[in-house]
Design a protein around this motif. Sequence first.
Motif, PDB file in Angstrom:
ATOM      1  N   LEU A 177       0.827  -1.213   0.000  1.00 33.18           N
ATOM      2  CA  LEU A 177       0.000   0.000   0.000  1.00 33.18           C
ATOM      3  C   LEU A 177       0.863   1.267   0.000  1.00 33.18           C
ATOM      4  CD1 LEU A 177      -2.799  -1.101   2.498  1.00 33.18           C
ATOM      5  CD2 LEU A 177      -2.964  -0.894   0.014  1.00 33.18           C
ATOM      6  N   ALA A 178       1.982   1.205   0.743  1.00 29.41           N
ATOM      7  CA  ALA A 178       2.863   2.376   0.772  1.00 29.41           C
ATOM      8  C   ALA A 178       3.433   2.621  -0.623  1.00 29.41           C
ATOM      9  CB  ALA A 178       3.984   2.165   1.782  1.00 29.41           C
ATOM     10  N   ALA A 179       3.809   1.534  -1.308  1.00 31.09           N
ATOM     11  CA  ALA A 179       4.357   1.689  -2.663  1.00 31.09           C
ATOM     12  C   ALA A 179       3.297   2.267  -3.605  1.00 31.09           C
ATOM     13  CB  ALA A 179       4.858   0.346  -3.187  1.00 31.09           C
ATOM     14  N   LEU A 180       2.054   1.789  -3.447  1.00 30.34           N
ATOM     15  CA  LEU A 180       0.976   2.321  -4.292  1.00 30.34           C
ATOM     16  C   LEU A 180       0.801   3.817  -4.056  1.00 30.34           C
ATOM     17  CD1 LEU A 180      -2.136  -0.031  -4.384  1.00 30.34           C
ATOM     18  CD2 LEU A 180      -0.321   0.290  -6.074  1.00 30.34           C
ATOM     19  N   TYR A 181       0.779   4.193  -2.780  1.00 29.84           N
ATOM     20  CA  TYR A 181       0.560   5.601  -2.458  1.00 29.84           C
ATOM     21  C   TYR A 181       1.666   6.474  -3.040  1.00 29.84           C
ATOM     22  CZ  TYR A 181       0.416   9.977   0.096  1.00 29.84           C
ATOM     23  OH  TYR A 181       0.407  11.306   0.398  1.00 29.84           O
ATOM     24  N   VAL A 182       2.916   6.096  -2.704  1.00 26.24           N
ATOM     25  CA  VAL A 182       4.029   6.945  -3.129  1.00 26.24           C
ATOM     26  C   VAL A 182       4.220   6.880  -4.645  1.00 26.24           C
ATOM     27  CG1 VAL A 182       6.511   7.304  -2.900  1.00 26.24           C
ATOM     28  CG2 VAL A 182       5.148   6.777  -0.896  1.00 26.24           C
ATOM     29  N   GLY A 183       4.005   5.686  -5.215  1.00 27.74           N
ATOM     30  CA  GLY A 183       4.234   5.526  -6.649  1.00 27.74           C
ATOM     31  C   GLY A 183       3.132   6.132  -7.519  1.00 27.74           C
ATOM     32  N   TRP A 184       1.896   6.050  -7.076  1.00 26.96           N
ATOM     33  CA  TRP A 184       0.782   6.399  -7.955  1.00 26.96           C
ATOM     34  C   TRP A 184      -0.101   7.548  -7.471  1.00 26.96           C
ATOM     35  CZ3 TRP A 184       0.513   4.096 -12.694  1.00 26.96           C
ATOM     36  CH2 TRP A 184       1.303   2.961 -12.881  1.00 26.96           C
ATOM     37  N   PHE A 185      -0.229   7.712  -6.184  1.00 31.05           N
ATOM     38  CA  PHE A 185      -1.268   8.641  -5.728  1.00 31.05           C
ATOM     39  C   PHE A 185      -0.768   9.934  -5.090  1.00 31.05           C
ATOM     40  CE2 PHE A 185      -3.351   4.570  -6.127  1.00 31.05           C
ATOM     41  CZ  PHE A 185      -4.504   4.918  -6.797  1.00 31.05           C
ATOM     42  N   CYS A 186       0.493   9.939  -4.638  1.00 30.08           N
ATOM     43  CA  CYS A 186       0.898  11.180  -3.985  1.00 30.08           C
ATOM     44  C   CYS A 186       1.279  12.223  -5.042  1.00 30.08           C
ATOM     45  CB  CYS A 186       2.035  10.934  -2.997  1.00 30.08           C
ATOM     46  SG  CYS A 186       3.613  10.742  -3.778  1.00 30.08           S
ATOM     47  N   ASP A 187       1.544  13.423  -4.582  1.00 29.81           N
ATOM     48  CA  ASP A 187       1.887  14.499  -5.502  1.00 29.81           C
ATOM     49  C   ASP A 187       3.339  14.317  -5.955  1.00 29.81           C
ATOM     50  OD1 ASP A 187       2.838  16.911  -6.514  1.00 29.81           O
ATOM     51  OD2 ASP A 187       1.327  18.063  -5.397  1.00 29.81           O
ATOM     52  N   ARG A 188       3.531  14.076  -7.253  1.00 27.88           N
ATOM     53  CA  ARG A 188       4.865  13.737  -7.765  1.00 27.88           C
ATOM     54  C   ARG A 188       5.878  14.850  -7.477  1.00 27.88           C
ATOM     55  NH1 ARG A 188       8.217  14.191 -12.125  1.00 27.88           N
ATOM     56  NH2 ARG A 188       9.240  12.276 -12.796  1.00 27.88           N
ATOM     57  N   ARG A 189       5.416  16.089  -7.572  1.00 25.36           N
ATOM     58  CA  ARG A 189       6.340  17.212  -7.391  1.00 25.36           C
ATOM     59  C   ARG A 189       6.811  17.303  -5.934  1.00 25.36           C
ATOM     60  NH1 ARG A 189       6.461  22.438  -6.134  1.00 25.36           N
ATOM     61  NH2 ARG A 189       4.394  22.160  -5.256  1.00 25.36           N
TER      62      ARG A 189
END
Length: 454
Positions: free
Chosen positions: A398-410
């Motif tokens: 879930l952490a990988a999903l959040y950081v990889g796909w859902f958080c603000d890339r910038r």
Amino acid sequence: MEQSRGNFGSHIAGVLVAAGSAVGLGNVWRFPYELGRNGGAAFLLVYILCILFFGLPLMISEFAVGRHAQSNTARAFGMLGGSKSWKWVGFLGVLTGTLILCYYAVAAGWTVEYLIEAGVNGFANKSSADFTADFNTFITDPVRPVVCMVVFMLVNLGVILAGVKGGIERGSKILMPLLFLSILILSVASIMLPDARKGVEFLFLPDFSKISSSTLLSAMGQSFFSLSLSMGCLATYASYFRKEDKLVKNAVNVAVIDTLVAVLAALIIFPAAFSVGIEPDSGPSLVFITLPNVFQHVFRGQLFLGYLFSLMFYLLLVLAALTSAMGLLEVPTIYLKEEFHIRRRWSAIGCTVFCITVGIFCSLSMGKLGDYKVCGMNLFDLFDFVTAKIMLPVGGFLAALYVGWFCDRRLLFLEVTNGGTVSVKFFRVYRFLIRYVAPIAILFIFLDQFGLLK
Ligand code: PHE
């Protein structure tokens, strides 16, 4: 806000504190027995791949999430952009860490007992069979291991109450280098035992036929456990990092130190186990039976040195367990404090009481309550299985999903590269690993182990 939370005093303090959390019983106790059960060198290889492909990227992510949020883990997930409901990933981490502490404290209690044994020179003139029998008598006893666990937890509570700077930072800075040195000396001594070669081969000559889906899951679970990932611990510590600390460098340092200590610990255990004829797959008792043997054999004829070394080693092992347990207790403590506005003192006491209570049942499940089994496991093993092999991989996924796909890339970019000062090329590799490799690999290993791919 940053000021009121307090920060670590220097860059090196941040690394040592995170390393202090990573290096613990996971390296010296859990890693060797998982490696022994899962066929030796092949496990080591898979383990190192796990560290490289998802351990390290996840550690960088946790650091980024924690430092950016400047808050407890549960709230931290969701602060790097995306929906606020990601905070449940953080909450899962808090829960996992708390449950781990319940049985971790029991094993830490065992190290306290061995420290006392070493102190009263209890290892002298015993045979390998004696060490095996004594360990089994001890862990099945209804009182002694419980007392040791409670003592350990009370000391842990004391450090947490002393606060971040006074307790955690100062302790880690002194203890980590000492522990490393003594493990190094002992591993050299162990390799020089008669017949030690078989142990070294077991550790470094892989037999690929030994790799199964359960090896993969065990190696993955162990890598999470050992690096203190998915439990909110690193994110919580990273919230005390300074703005100029380099997250990637910190993560690489911590992962290298942690892996080195685990391999060196295995280099103490396996040559010695083969040398004195102890089965390498004997499980959680492995370290507690082989180590006293090492002291007996290596320092034969030099009684004082044997005494001194065993005392120093167990002291450091207890302290390494403590620097890890501090992290595990700090996570729920600060969570309760910040989310429910409970005073730090009371939230730390509450968490300690909870862990001791559950820990008592885990300890008794080695003896008196041993007949109560769930899926063939006693309570201690069940806690270990559910946390390390289910909750940690799920949390990591879930952490990988959040950081990889859902958080603000910038925001992520700015945090990981310290506002653009770290090479962008690396950021791409990191992002690829966290977006694709980590979640897919974790999912695959997980589903495969539970037979859901067939
Ligand atoms: N990594 C620690 C060890 O190897 C255990 C731990 C896990 C500590 C999670 C803190 C948080 O022993």
